[in-house]
Every structure is written in structure tokens, then in C-alpha cells.
Design a protein around this motif. Structure first.
Motif, short mmCIF file in Angstrom:
data_model
loop_
_atom_site.label_atom_id
_atom_site.label_comp_id
_atom_site.label_asym_id
_atom_site.label_seq_id
_atom_site.Cartn_x
_atom_site.Cartn_y
_atom_site.Cartn_z
N SER A 1 -5.23 19.59 -17.04
CA SER A 1 -5.83 18.26 -17.13
C SER A 1 -6.24 17.76 -15.76
CB SER A 1 -4.84 17.27 -17.77
OG SER A 1 -4.52 17.63 -19.08
N ASN A 2 -7.07 16.73 -15.75
CA ASN A 2 -7.42 15.97 -14.56
C ASN A 2 -7.04 14.51 -14.77
OD1 ASN A 2 -8.52 18.14 -13.15
ND2 ASN A 2 -10.57 17.82 -14.00
N ALA A 3 -6.77 13.81 -13.68
CA ALA A 3 -6.42 12.40 -13.75
C ALA A 3 -7.56 11.56 -13.21
CB ALA A 3 -5.14 12.12 -12.96
N ASN A 4 -7.68 10.36 -13.79
CA ASN A 4 -8.69 9.41 -13.32
C ASN A 4 -8.08 8.30 -12.46
OD1 ASN A 4 -11.59 9.78 -14.55
ND2 ASN A 4 -10.15 10.42 -16.14
N GLN A 5 -6.78 8.04 -12.64
CA GLN A 5 -6.13 6.98 -11.88
C GLN A 5 -4.75 7.43 -11.43
OE1 GLN A 5 -6.49 2.81 -13.33
NE2 GLN A 5 -7.44 3.70 -15.15
N VAL A 6 -4.31 6.88 -10.31
CA VAL A 6 -2.99 7.15 -9.78
C VAL A 6 -2.25 5.84 -9.60
CG1 VAL A 6 -1.66 8.14 -7.87
CG2 VAL A 6 -3.82 9.21 -8.58
N LEU A 7 -1.12 5.70 -10.27
CA LEU A 7 -0.30 4.49 -10.14
C LEU A 7 0.89 4.78 -9.25
CD1 LEU A 7 0.72 1.93 -12.83
CD2 LEU A 7 2.52 3.05 -11.50
N PRO B 1 3.17 22.27 -27.26
CA PRO B 1 3.20 20.81 -27.16
C PRO B 1 1.83 20.25 -26.83
CG PRO B 1 4.22 21.82 -25.22
CD PRO B 1 3.96 22.93 -26.20
N ALA B 2 1.54 19.09 -27.40
CA ALA B 2 0.27 18.44 -27.12
C ALA B 2 0.23 18.00 -25.65
CB ALA B 2 0.09 17.24 -28.03
N PRO B 3 -0.93 18.04 -25.02
CA PRO B 3 -1.02 17.59 -23.63
C PRO B 3 -0.54 16.14 -23.48
CG PRO B 3 -3.04 18.72 -24.31
CD PRO B 3 -2.23 18.51 -25.55
N LYS B 4 0.17 15.88 -22.42
CA LYS B 4 0.67 14.52 -22.18
C LYS B 4 -0.48 13.59 -21.84
CE LYS B 4 5.18 16.11 -20.53
NZ LYS B 4 6.13 16.11 -19.39
N GLN B 5 -0.36 12.35 -22.30
CA GLN B 5 -1.36 11.34 -21.98
C GLN B 5 -1.11 10.69 -20.62
OE1 GLN B 5 -4.05 10.98 -24.11
NE2 GLN B 5 -3.02 12.77 -25.01
N GLU B 6 0.11 10.79 -20.16
CA GLU B 6 0.48 10.30 -18.83
C GLU B 6 1.48 11.28 -18.23
OE1 GLU B 6 2.14 6.45 -19.27
OE2 GLU B 6 0.27 5.47 -19.85
N ILE B 7 1.45 11.42 -16.94
CA ILE B 7 2.40 12.27 -16.23
C ILE B 7 3.02 11.44 -15.11
CG2 ILE B 7 2.63 14.27 -14.69
CD1 ILE B 7 0.57 15.70 -16.33
N ALA B 8 4.35 11.45 -15.07
CA ALA B 8 5.05 10.62 -14.09
C ALA B 8 6.09 11.45 -13.35
CB ALA B 8 5.72 9.43 -14.77
N CYS B 9 6.33 11.07 -12.12
CA CYS B 9 7.44 11.61 -11.34
C CYS B 9 8.07 10.44 -10.61
CB CYS B 9 6.96 12.68 -10.35
SG CYS B 9 8.32 13.44 -9.43
N THR B 10 9.26 10.06 -11.01
CA THR B 10 9.95 8.92 -10.42
C THR B 10 11.37 9.33 -10.08
OG1 THR B 10 10.83 8.04 -12.51
CG2 THR B 10 8.58 7.40 -11.89
N ARG B 11 11.93 8.73 -9.05
CA ARG B 11 13.29 9.03 -8.65
C ARG B 11 13.95 7.79 -8.06
NH1 ARG B 11 12.05 12.93 -10.97
NH2 ARG B 11 12.34 15.13 -10.46
N ALA C 1 11.17 4.66 -6.42
CA ALA C 1 9.72 4.72 -6.31
C ALA C 1 9.21 5.78 -7.28
CB ALA C 1 9.28 5.06 -4.88
N GLY C 2 7.92 5.72 -7.54
CA GLY C 2 7.38 6.71 -8.47
C GLY C 2 5.87 6.76 -8.45
N VAL C 3 5.35 7.83 -9.00
CA VAL C 3 3.91 8.04 -9.11
C VAL C 3 3.60 8.42 -10.55
CG1 VAL C 3 1.96 9.47 -8.41
CG2 VAL C 3 3.62 8.72 -6.71
N MET C 4 2.60 7.78 -11.13
CA MET C 4 2.16 8.09 -12.48
C MET C 4 0.67 8.44 -12.46
SD MET C 4 4.06 5.18 -14.80
CE MET C 4 3.44 5.94 -16.30
N LEU C 5 0.31 9.49 -13.17
CA LEU C 5 -1.09 9.89 -13.30
C LEU C 5 -1.59 9.41 -14.66
CD1 LEU C 5 -0.89 13.51 -11.85
CD2 LEU C 5 -1.16 11.32 -10.66
N LEU C 6 -2.67 8.62 -14.65
CA LEU C 6 -3.14 7.95 -15.86
C LEU C 6 -4.55 8.40 -16.22
CD1 LEU C 6 -2.01 4.35 -14.85
CD2 LEU C 6 -0.68 6.08 -16.09
#
Length: 432
Positions: free
Chosen positions: A290-296, A248-258, A349-354
Motif C-alpha cells: 500500500s501507499n499512504a496519503n497522510q501521516v499523523l 487478511p484484508a489490507p489495513k485501512q490505517e497503520i499505526a506504530c505507537t509506544r 508518541a506515535g505515527v499513523m499512516l492514513l
């Protein structure tokens, strides 16, 4: 030539492996927080339970029809999926794992009777893992997906399709007349990639069956709908348009929400939840390299409650691209403190890596930090290895609090079965 191997009612089948008493009974598996049905046995489908049906609407069937309701046990399902996929890989030289219960197999170069070979693989999966499955074979991925639907429907609903297509269906082995009959008996909504909206539009235009769709002019479809539907039609006509994805291609965003099991109002409880979500997101980030540049970070109340409503999110940029759990958690908690307001009953709540980038890309700049600061990549690898070996949450950030059911934000899973294959304490014991 492709094959699609698909576990039947997969989550329910996983539960039945360790509880044979559930065989023949109506069973549903609920989503997170026991919200709605995400898997149904054939017996539950016969009761009219739709996919996504809310639990409160089907609760009465537990008493009147003997419906068995279980909470999702994703750790168990994931483990049994790995076992099933490893056996399915023996069907051909290359495999694409499409979802937790589906995998495409490239049959190029495979000799002999493909139907007989597929029956043997299917029997092996059932004997070694306990999961019943259907196998569809076609000259394209779309036809293989359609053949899988035919194989499972012919087994579940005898008379819908020819009996010889049950369990394993090879559309490529049918004569043109037999193939047209199968396509004419299948609703257009069963085609892979044809959603509810497009299906309604096709029906309005007199396109009701797969045969109707396969006879359309691809160029006309591209102009009226999209290039995606054009490719789907070409695949139905036997022209491959979708290649096998080996990785699978690397994800452009990674999220964990619940969603929370109970409304949360306290900042300390929210901090625990956000810490855990950020930790899981960081693990996924490192796994794909991967590395992230922003955290939402975001929080919100439930739109279904008559309480005061609040929803807010914020993005926190990282000084350098990072996959370090500590740095990501620090940024997520900073964002949480910036958007938190008292007096609201928060439901999710949730966290997304952008702004993700490969970890092989290095950012060159003047280093304003201590030149002797240690490289923490080895520490993160050790952290992941320990949690992989001894179970998630074995080593965690202090701000996540102590693991356990006493957490205010823990999801509702009142009917979850034991982790038979993922937890030593839950391993079944047979006494002579």
C-alpha cells in the motif's frame, strides 16, 4: 468442519521452552514498559492474578508466592509462532492464522478419525516446538473456538467437562444430549464475540449459559442486539456464517505507537522516537503493498501523573501517495515540530499512516519534480531485506540516532529474556 489450534498460555509457554525450570511455577509476562500482566501460567491464575493486572499490584507475590515475572520478548514469540503454525497447517488443506497463538484449519475432505489426527498434530507441535496447545473441532468457526475452550478447560480443571474432551474436543462427534450438557456447563461469556457488555445484558435477560444463547431466536436477537450476535447464534446452531480468511484484508490505517520507559522532554529525543515509529509503520505499509496519503503524528503526557497535561496531534498530507520511508519520516518530523511544546513530560508518541491505497494505483498529474529523480522502490526493498536478514535497526534513518539502551525513550524491559532463536549472540550453546 473447522479446527482451532491454540497455544496454551502462549507467551509463558515460549519462555518455558528455553527455561524448563519455570515449569510448575507461577509465571507472568508483562506488557510494554513492564506495565501489566498479558500472559499467565496456570499456577499464576491459581493465585488469582487477573489478565491485565498492573505489575505494582502483584509485585508482592514475587516474594510471598515465588511469582516469576518476565518482560515481553515479542521477537521470540513471533518466531515460535511461525514454527507452530507451520506444523498446525498439516492438520487440513487450508489455514487462517487468526492471532499469534491461534489458527483455524479447514478440515473439509480430511478423512479418518479427526480426534486421533489432532492428537498427533498436537504431540508433534509439543515435540518439535515445545508449545502445549489445545485443539477444538466444530462445524462452524464459533463452535470450533468453543470446543477449544472446552479442551483446555477439561485439561486444566478436571471434572468441569468429560475427561475425553481434554486437549482435543470434537463437538461434532457428541450426541445431542452430550452436546447440550457441554453447552449448559459453559458460561455465555465464553462464546467468541460475546463481550463483557453484551454478556451482562444477556445475563440480565436470563441467558447465562451457551445452551441458553443457542436456543434464542436469531431474528429476535438481530432486532434487539445486532446482526453480528445473530450470526454468532446461527453458528452455535450449526449454520456457518464466518468463512475462512485465507489472507487478511489490507489495513485501512497503520499505526506504530509506544509509551516511553521514562518521561521525555527534549525535541531531539522525541525526533529519534518518531523517526523509528515512522520507519516501522512504513515497513508495514510496504509489506501489505500500500501507499499512504497522510501521516499523523501525536504526542501526549501521562494522565496518571500529577504533572501539567498536554496532548496534541496533526496530520501532514503527502504530495503523492508514498511508501518511501524517507518521505514518511520527513512528514512525521514536520508534524512533530508543529505540535511540540517545551515544559511537558511526555509519556507517549506515535505515527499513523492514513488514507491508504494499493501501490498499484498510480496518481496521474503534472510532474513538478525533476524528471530524472530516481525510483526509490528498489532502495526500500533493499532496506527491508537487510533489516529482515540482519535484524531490525541494521540500516536506519540518521534522525533515529544510534540504537541502544541509552535512548531516553526506550521502553522498560528489565526482565526480558534473550532472543534465543532471533539473535546469534543469544543462541543457547550446549557443551559436552
Amino acid at each position: 468442519m473447522y479446527a482451532l489450534v491454540d497455544g496454551n498460555n502462549f507467551y509463558v509457554s515460549c519462555e518455558r521452552v528455553f527455561r524448563p525450570s519455570l515449569n510448575g511455577r507461577p509465571v507472568v509476562v508483562l506488557s510494554n514498559n513492564d506495565g501489566c500482566a498479558i500472559a499467565r501460567s496456570n499456577e499464576a491464575k491459581a493465585l488469582g492474578i487477573a489478565m491485565g493486572a498492573p505489575w505494582f499490584k502483584i509485585r508482592h507475590l514475587a516474594e510471598s508466592e515465588g511469582l516469576v515475572v518476565l518482560s515481553a520478548n515479542f521477537a521470540l514469540y513471533g518466531d515460535l509462532s511461525d514454527r507452530m503454525m507451520s506444523i498446525a497447517a498439516g492438520l487440513g488443506p487450508r489455514q487462517e492464522i487468526y492471532s499469534i497463538d491461534e489458527s483455524f484449519i479447514d478440515l473439509i475432505g480430511v478423512r479418518g478419525d479427526l480426534v486421533e489426527r489432532s492428537h498427533k498434530i498436537r504431540a508433534r507441535i509439543l515435540q518439535w516446538v515445545g508449545i502445549p496447545c489445545g485443539i477444538g473441532i466444530g462445524t462452524t468457526k464459533t463452535l470450533a473456538k468453543l470446543a477449544n475452550h472446552v479442551a483446555k478447560t477439561a485439561e486444566r480443571k478436571p471434572g468441569t467437562y468429560p475427561e475425553q474432551l481434554a486437549q482435543v474436543c470434537n463437538l461434532a462427534a457428541l450426541t445431542p444430549t452430550e452436546l447440550d450438557a457441554v453447552l449448559a456447563a459453559t458460561a455465555v461469556s465464553e462464546v467468541w464475540g460475546v463481550g463483557r457488555r453484551i454478556s451482562s445484558q444477556l445475563n440480565e435477560g436470563g441467558i447465562h449459559t451457551v445452551l441458553d444463547l443457542a436456543r434464542l431466536d436469531p431474528a429476535m436477537v438481530r432486532g434487539r442486539w445486532s446482526v453480528v450476535l445473530e450470526r454468532t447464534i446461527r453458528e452455535l446452531q450449526g449454520t456457518p456464517c464466518f468463512e475462512l480468511d485465507h489472507a487478511p484484508a489490507p489495513k485501512q490505517e497503520i499505526a506504530c505507537t509506544r509509551s516511553f520507559g521514562h518521561p521525555v522532554t527534549d525535541l531531539a529525543d522525541l525526533s529519534e522516537a518518531v523517526t523509528e515509529f515512522a520507519t516501522r509503520a512504513a515497513e508495514k505499509l510496504r509489506k501489505q503493498g500500500s501507499n499512504a496519503n497522510q501521516v499523523l503524528c501525536f504526542i501526549r503526557t501521562s494522565p496518571f501523573r500529577q504533572d501539567p497535561q498536554y496532548s496534541c496531534s496533526t496530520s501532514v498530507p503527502l504530495r503523492r501517495p508514498s511508501a518511501d520511508t524517507a518521505e514518511i519520516v520527513f512528514a512525521a518530523l514536520a508534524g512533530l515540530r508543529a505540535i511540540y511544546k517545551q515544559g511537558f513530560k511526555l509519556a507517549k508518541a506515535g505515527v499513523m499512516l492514513l488514507d491508504l491505497q494499493p501501490d498499484t494505483v498510480k496518481q496521474g498529474e503534472l510532474d513538478l519534480q525533476d524528471d530524472d529523480a530516481p525510483d526509490r522502490r528498489g532502495l526500500m526493498t533493499t532496506l527491508d531485506d537487510l533489516n529482515q536478514r540482519y535484524g531490525r535497526g541494521t540500516v536506519l534513518m540518521a534522525s533515529a540516532g544510534l540504537a541502544g539502551d541509552r535512548r531516553a525513550w526506550t521502553m522498560k524491559q528489565e526482565r526480558r529474556t534473550p532472543g534465543y532463536t532471533t539473535c546469534w549472540a543469544d543462541m543457547p550453546v550446549v557443551r559436552a
